[in-house]
Design a protein around this motif. Structure first.
Motif, PDB file in Angstrom:
ATOM      1  N   MET A 516       0.818  -1.215   0.000  1.00 24.74           N
ATOM      2  CA  MET A 516       0.000   0.000   0.000  1.00 24.74           C
ATOM      3  C   MET A 516       0.855   1.271   0.000  1.00 24.74           C
ATOM      4  O   MET A 516       0.509   2.270  -0.634  1.00 24.74           O
ATOM      5  N   LEU A 517       1.962   1.229   0.721  1.00 29.19           N
ATOM      6  CA  LEU A 517       2.836   2.403   0.802  1.00 29.19           C
ATOM      7  C   LEU A 517       3.415   2.799  -0.554  1.00 29.19           C
ATOM      8  O   LEU A 517       3.797   3.958  -0.740  1.00 29.19           O
ATOM      9  N   ARG A 518       3.471   1.853  -1.485  1.00 31.28           N
ATOM     10  CA  ARG A 518       4.024   2.168  -2.809  1.00 31.28           C
ATOM     11  C   ARG A 518       3.077   3.021  -3.653  1.00 31.28           C
ATOM     12  O   ARG A 518       3.507   3.601  -4.657  1.00 31.28           O
ATOM     13  N   TRP A 519       1.801   3.080  -3.256  1.00 33.92           N
ATOM     14  CA  TRP A 519       0.817   3.787  -4.083  1.00 33.92           C
ATOM     15  C   TRP A 519       0.436   5.150  -3.532  1.00 33.92           C
ATOM     16  O   TRP A 519      -0.564   5.741  -3.934  1.00 33.92           O
ATOM     17  N   VAL A 520       1.222   5.639  -2.601  1.00 27.93           N
ATOM     18  CA  VAL A 520       1.013   6.980  -2.074  1.00 27.93           C
ATOM     19  C   VAL A 520       2.332   7.750  -2.074  1.00 27.93           C
ATOM     20  O   VAL A 520       3.414   7.162  -2.082  1.00 27.93           O
ATOM     21  N   SER A 521       2.203   9.053  -2.056  1.00 25.33           N
ATOM     22  CA  SER A 521       3.349   9.946  -1.907  1.00 25.33           C
ATOM     23  C   SER A 521       3.107  10.735  -0.625  1.00 25.33           C
ATOM     24  O   SER A 521       2.102  11.433  -0.500  1.00 25.33           O
ATOM     25  N   VAL A 522       4.001  10.589   0.320  1.00 26.07           N
ATOM     26  CA  VAL A 522       3.780  11.158   1.651  1.00 26.07           C
ATOM     27  C   VAL A 522       4.222  12.619   1.693  1.00 26.07           C
ATOM     28  O   VAL A 522       5.348  12.950   1.341  1.00 26.07           O
ATOM     29  N   ARG A 523       3.300  13.452   2.130  1.00 26.19           N
ATOM     30  CA  ARG A 523       3.635  14.858   2.391  1.00 26.19           C
ATOM     31  C   ARG A 523       3.618  15.064   3.900  1.00 26.19           C
ATOM     32  O   ARG A 523       2.613  14.790   4.558  1.00 26.19           O
ATOM     33  N   THR A 524       4.736  15.513   4.455  1.00 28.43           N
ATOM     34  CA  THR A 524       4.810  15.803   5.881  1.00 28.43           C
ATOM     35  C   THR A 524       4.522  17.286   6.098  1.00 28.43           C
ATOM     36  O   THR A 524       5.155  18.143   5.469  1.00 28.43           O
ATOM     37  N   ILE A 525       3.567  17.558   6.958  1.00 30.68           N
ATOM     38  CA  ILE A 525       3.139  18.933   7.219  1.00 30.68           C
ATOM     39  C   ILE A 525       3.500  19.318   8.653  1.00 30.68           C
ATOM     40  O   ILE A 525       3.258  18.551   9.586  1.00 30.68           O
ATOM     41  N   LYS A 526       4.090  20.481   8.792  1.00 29.85           N
ATOM     42  CA  LYS A 526       4.427  21.021  10.118  1.00 29.85           C
ATOM     43  C   LYS A 526       3.695  22.344  10.302  1.00 29.85           C
ATOM     44  O   LYS A 526       3.799  23.241   9.472  1.00 29.85           O
ATOM     45  N   GLU A 527       2.954  22.427  11.396  1.00 27.65           N
ATOM     46  CA  GLU A 527       2.306  23.692  11.733  1.00 27.65           C
ATOM     47  C   GLU A 527       2.886  24.212  13.051  1.00 27.65           C
ATOM     48  O   GLU A 527       2.926  23.489  14.049  1.00 27.65           O
ATOM     49  N   ASN A 528       3.329  25.452  12.994  1.00 29.35           N
ATOM     50  CA  ASN A 528       3.887  26.106  14.190  1.00 29.35           C
ATOM     51  C   ASN A 528       2.804  27.015  14.759  1.00 29.35           C
ATOM     52  O   ASN A 528       2.320  27.928  14.091  1.00 29.35           O
ATOM     53  N   PHE A 529       2.397  26.787  16.012  1.00 32.13           N
ATOM     54  CA  PHE A 529       1.288  27.532  16.594  1.00 32.13           C
ATOM     55  C   PHE A 529       1.665  28.966  16.970  1.00 32.13           C
ATOM     56  O   PHE A 529       0.829  29.873  16.897  1.00 32.13           O
ATOM     57  N   VAL A 530       2.887  29.186  17.371  1.00 31.14           N
ATOM     58  CA  VAL A 530       3.356  30.536  17.700  1.00 31.14           C
ATOM     59  C   VAL A 530       4.632  30.775  16.900  1.00 31.14           C
ATOM     60  O   VAL A 530       5.714  30.309  17.266  1.00 31.14           O
ATOM     61  N   SER A 531       4.523  31.501  15.812  1.00 32.51           N
ATOM     62  CA  SER A 531       5.651  31.676  14.899  1.00 32.51           C
ATOM     63  C   SER A 531       6.715  32.579  15.495  1.00 32.51           C
ATOM     64  O   SER A 531       6.395  33.572  16.165  1.00 32.51           O
ATOM     65  N   PRO A 532       8.011  32.305  15.299  1.00 34.93           N
ATOM     66  CA  PRO A 532       9.082  33.198  15.751  1.00 34.93           C
ATOM     67  C   PRO A 532       8.955  34.572  15.081  1.00 34.93           C
ATOM     68  O   PRO A 532       8.529  34.680  13.919  1.00 34.93           O
ATOM     69  N   LYS A 533       9.319  35.604  15.818  1.00 34.70           N
ATOM     70  CA  LYS A 533       9.254  36.971  15.292  1.00 34.70           C
ATOM     71  C   LYS A 533      10.632  37.621  15.177  1.00 34.70           C
ATOM     72  O   LYS A 533      10.734  38.801  14.838  1.00 34.70           O
ATOM     73  N   ASP A 534      11.678  36.873  15.488  1.00 36.14           N
ATOM     74  CA  ASP A 534      13.036  37.432  15.469  1.00 36.14           C
ATOM     75  C   ASP A 534      13.976  36.358  14.939  1.00 36.14           C
ATOM     76  O   ASP A 534      13.920  35.208  15.363  1.00 36.14           O
ATOM     77  N   PHE A 535      14.833  36.759  14.003  1.00 34.63           N
ATOM     78  CA  PHE A 535      15.744  35.790  13.412  1.00 34.63           C
ATOM     79  C   PHE A 535      16.842  35.368  14.366  1.00 34.63           C
ATOM     80  O   PHE A 535      17.484  34.343  14.186  1.00 34.63           O
ATOM     81  N   ARG A 536      17.090  36.137  15.415  1.00 39.04           N
ATOM     82  CA  ARG A 536      18.230  35.877  16.294  1.00 39.04           C
ATOM     83  C   ARG A 536      17.965  34.668  17.198  1.00 39.04           C
ATOM     84  O   ARG A 536      16.861  34.441  17.661  1.00 39.04           O
ATOM     85  N   TYR A 537      19.057  33.924  17.490  1.00 37.03           N
ATOM     86  CA  TYR A 537      19.025  32.801  18.418  1.00 37.03           C
ATOM     87  C   TYR A 537      19.733  33.187  19.710  1.00 37.03           C
ATOM     88  O   TYR A 537      20.589  34.095  19.724  1.00 37.03           O
ATOM     89  N   PRO A 538      19.420  32.527  20.842  1.00 37.87           N
ATOM     90  CA  PRO A 538      20.036  32.876  22.128  1.00 37.87           C
ATOM     91  C   PRO A 538      21.561  32.837  22.112  1.00 37.87           C
ATOM     92  O   PRO A 538      22.209  33.628  22.812  1.00 37.87           O
ATOM     93  N   PHE A 539      22.158  31.964  21.330  1.00 39.62           N
ATOM     94  CA  PHE A 539      23.613  31.864  21.352  1.00 39.62           C
ATOM     95  C   PHE A 539      24.282  33.149  20.847  1.00 39.62           C
ATOM     96  O   PHE A 539      25.458  33.388  21.082  1.00 39.62           O
ATOM     97  N   MET A 540      23.478  33.970  20.152  1.00 38.32           N
ATOM     98  CA  MET A 540      24.035  35.192  19.582  1.00 38.32           C
ATOM     99  C   MET A 540      24.057  36.353  20.576  1.00 38.32           C
ATOM    100  O   MET A 540      24.638  37.419  20.299  1.00 38.32           O
ATOM    101  N   ASP A 541      23.411  36.176  21.730  1.00 40.25           N
ATOM    102  CA  ASP A 541      23.362  37.262  22.711  1.00 40.25           C
ATOM    103  C   ASP A 541      24.757  37.588  23.244  1.00 40.25           C
ATOM    104  O   ASP A 541      25.647  36.723  23.318  1.00 40.25           O
ATOM    105  N   ALA A 542      24.924  38.834  23.665  1.00 38.76           N
ATOM    106  CA  ALA A 542      26.214  39.292  24.211  1.00 38.76           C
ATOM    107  C   ALA A 542      26.462  38.639  25.571  1.00 38.76           C
ATOM    108  O   ALA A 542      25.525  38.307  26.304  1.00 38.76           O
ATOM    109  N   GLU A 543      27.772  38.484  25.918  1.00 36.55           N
ATOM    110  CA  GLU A 543      28.153  37.928  27.227  1.00 36.55           C
ATOM    111  C   GLU A 543      27.687  38.869  28.337  1.00 36.55           C
ATOM    112  O   GLU A 543      27.740  40.086  28.206  1.00 36.55           O
TER     113      GLU A 543
END
Length: 543
Positions: A516-543
């Motif tokens: 059965m798996l041979r007759w389908v093409s799997v699409r994986t869907i990811k939904e993020n409930f609260v989208s990030p609003k800033d490109f920066r990551y914590p590792f980038m913060d100043a010491e």
């Protein structure tokens, strides 16, 4: 749109009726056989839900009585292949969008129709058109066909339930889409159930199909198409065509919307198809799925501890039921010298008791092979064995096509382990035996494992658990369906998913989730409930 998590009816294997003297089912099938023999049918192609007739008619005659005309089928050309593809593509969007439970309901209805009001008709068509006795028709055309539909639905639901994990704030899920394009189903003569399952399995998952049945099984394919239509398979979802192989291939494998092939047939044909697909790969919208079950040189191997009578029965049933025309039929056997005389005597008694003839005579265990080409091939191999210094025909060997294509169940004893009938697929009631010295068991296992290109089914017989475990490991690549102290035929849907590797196919296990798996093409869907609003990551913060 329906709302709810639907639980489908529990899948159970359809019980096999006995057809014993005095039973209701025996009287019913005899009546249906008489009815169907009394008329000649005109079988159309079915394209886009419409019956298509042509001026070119081809006869359908029972292999066991080629003087009798069952009917004719309407022979098409490349224009009909093109129409079938167009019909499949036109039906695709609506069929793919239908909620899965409605597709499931259609094929569950197919199962109940086959097991109920169509049981006699599909069995009789298989008996007359493919020369199967009533028991072989019952386990195939009625029971296994119903099983494929019911367990197909079960496996579809199991597949849809295969969903990924989700971390906090995220929902991940799999969307099992039908393939992009149409699926081509190319089906064999020997199993009515395979002929029905190959188009049905992809269709069940939302694909639309162009189906070309074997010309020697069109009589039963016509009944299957009646079932599909009555069950509610929409127009264009399964399109049945009767056209030549090369002309069909030229159209199908050149088409940009070709999405996959579901195949059962010869290794040579399948390899040719694979080669053609490879040459045309740049033409397709997507990489086609290639699923095939092909040839076999299925074996029985007995060690010195094996029960001789169990080996005898496995050889008789495994090699000669349905005239050895099962993909799984025992075609070569390796028997130790210490038990060969007892095995030989037992098989001889069995073959002396076997009757051969018309399947309407229920006392006949063996019927006719499928056509003149098969008869000529088999009689040729038997004739060569009679003349060869490396072989001896110890039982059978009589071939007679005066009324039907009858090949007497034949045992050839090979004097050398690489005799041609130990290697080549014959697809008929011919079993070749090689008798080995008891002390050469390991050497003979090596010979078995390397003699044939195929790896479909195999059976071992032993009362020694150490030997059993050794042989299971030693022969792990020699058969996709492996049997211990049982014949190598009779796989049951839901119990022993069927398929082999090496030269025997892609081992995608018909009727299982793997297929059965041979007759389908799997699409994986990811939904993020609260989208990030800033490109920066914590590792980038100043010491």
């Amino acid at each position: 749109m329906g709302k709810g998590f639907y639980h489908v009816p529990v899948a159970k294997n359809e019980p096999v009726m006995s057809y014993a003297p005095g039973s209701k089912e025996r009287a019913a099938i005899k009546k249906k056989l008489a009815e169907m023999k009394a008329v000649t049918v005109d079988i159309p192609m079915v394209i886009g839900g419409k019956a298509v007739y042509t001026e070119v008619k081809k006869d359908i005659r029972p292999p066991h009585d080629h003087s009798h005309l069952l009917g004719q089928f309407n022979y098409g050309d490349q224009s009909h292949v093109k129409l079938a593809i167009e019909a499949a593509l036109a039906a695709k969007e609506k069929w793919a969008a239908l909620e899965w439970q409605h597709r499931a309901a259609i094929f569950l209805k197919c199962a109940d129709l086959i097991a109920g009001p169509y049981r006699d008709k599909i069995n009789a068509a298989t008996m007359l058109g493919q020369s199967k006795n009533i028991f072989q028709a019952e386990i195939d055309a009625a029971c296994e066909m119903a099983d494929f539909f019911r367990f197909g639905v079960k496996e579809m639901v199991k597949m849809y339930d295969m969903q990924p994990e989700s971390s906090a704030g995220i929902w991940n899920y799999n969307d099992f889409r039908p393939l992009e394009g149409f699926v081509f189903a190319l089906t064999p003569f020997n199993f009515t159930s395979i002929a029905g399952n190959l188009p049905a399995a992809p269709a069940m998952l939302g694909n639309t199909v162009v189906w070309k049945p074997s010309r020697t099984a069109i009589y039963s394919a016509h009944v299957l198409m009646e079932v599909f239509i009555e069950a509610g398979v929409p127009a264009g979802v399964i399109n049945m065509i009767f056209t030549s192989g090369p002309e069909t291939a030229e159209v199908v494998f050149e088409h940009p919307d070709f999405a996959g092939i579901h195949f059962t047939g010869s290794t040579g044909v399948f390899q040719g198809i694979w080669n053609t697909i490879g040459k045309n790969i740049h033409k397709y919208k997507t990489y086609p799925r290639i699923v095939g079950e092909t040839g076999g040189k299925d074996f029985i191997f007995a060690d010195p501890t094996a029960n001789p009578q169990a080996v005898v029965t496995a050889m008789t049933r495994g090699a000669f039921e349905y005239q050895g025309q099962k993909c799984s039929a025992a075609s070569r056997a390796y028997i130790p010298k210490s038990i060969w005389s007892e095995v030989k005597e037992g098989v001889g008694k069995d073959l002396a008791a076997i009757k051969m003839g018309d399947p309407e005579d229920f006392s006949n265990f063996v019927n006719a092979v499928i056509d003149k080409a098969s008869f000529n091939k088999l009689s040729g191999y038997i004739g060569e064995a009679k003349k060869s210094a490396d072989a001896e025909v110890v039982f059978g060997g009589v071939c007679d096509d005066s009324k039907g294509y009858f090949i007497q169940p034949t045992i050839i004893e090979a004097k050398v382990p690489d005799y041609i009938t130990m290697q080549e697929e014959l697809f008929g009631p011919v079993l070749t035996v090689y008798v080995y010295d008891d002390e050469k068991m390991e050497e003979t296992l090596n010979i078995l494992n390397s003699t044939s290109m195929y790896a479909l089914t195999g059976a071992i017989f032993s009362q020694d658990r150490y030997n059993i475990t050794h042989m299971v490991k030693k022969l792990e690549n020699a058969a996709g369906n492996f049997y211990i102290n049982d014949k190598p035929t009779g796989a049951v849907v839901g119990q022993q998913p069927f398929g082999g590797s090496r030269g025997s196919g892609t081992n995608d296990k018909a009727g299982s989730i793997f297929n059965m798996l041979r007759w389908v093409s799997v699409r994986t869907i990811k939904e993020n409930f609260v989208s990030p609003k800033d490109f920066r990551y914590p590792f980038m913060d100043a010491e």
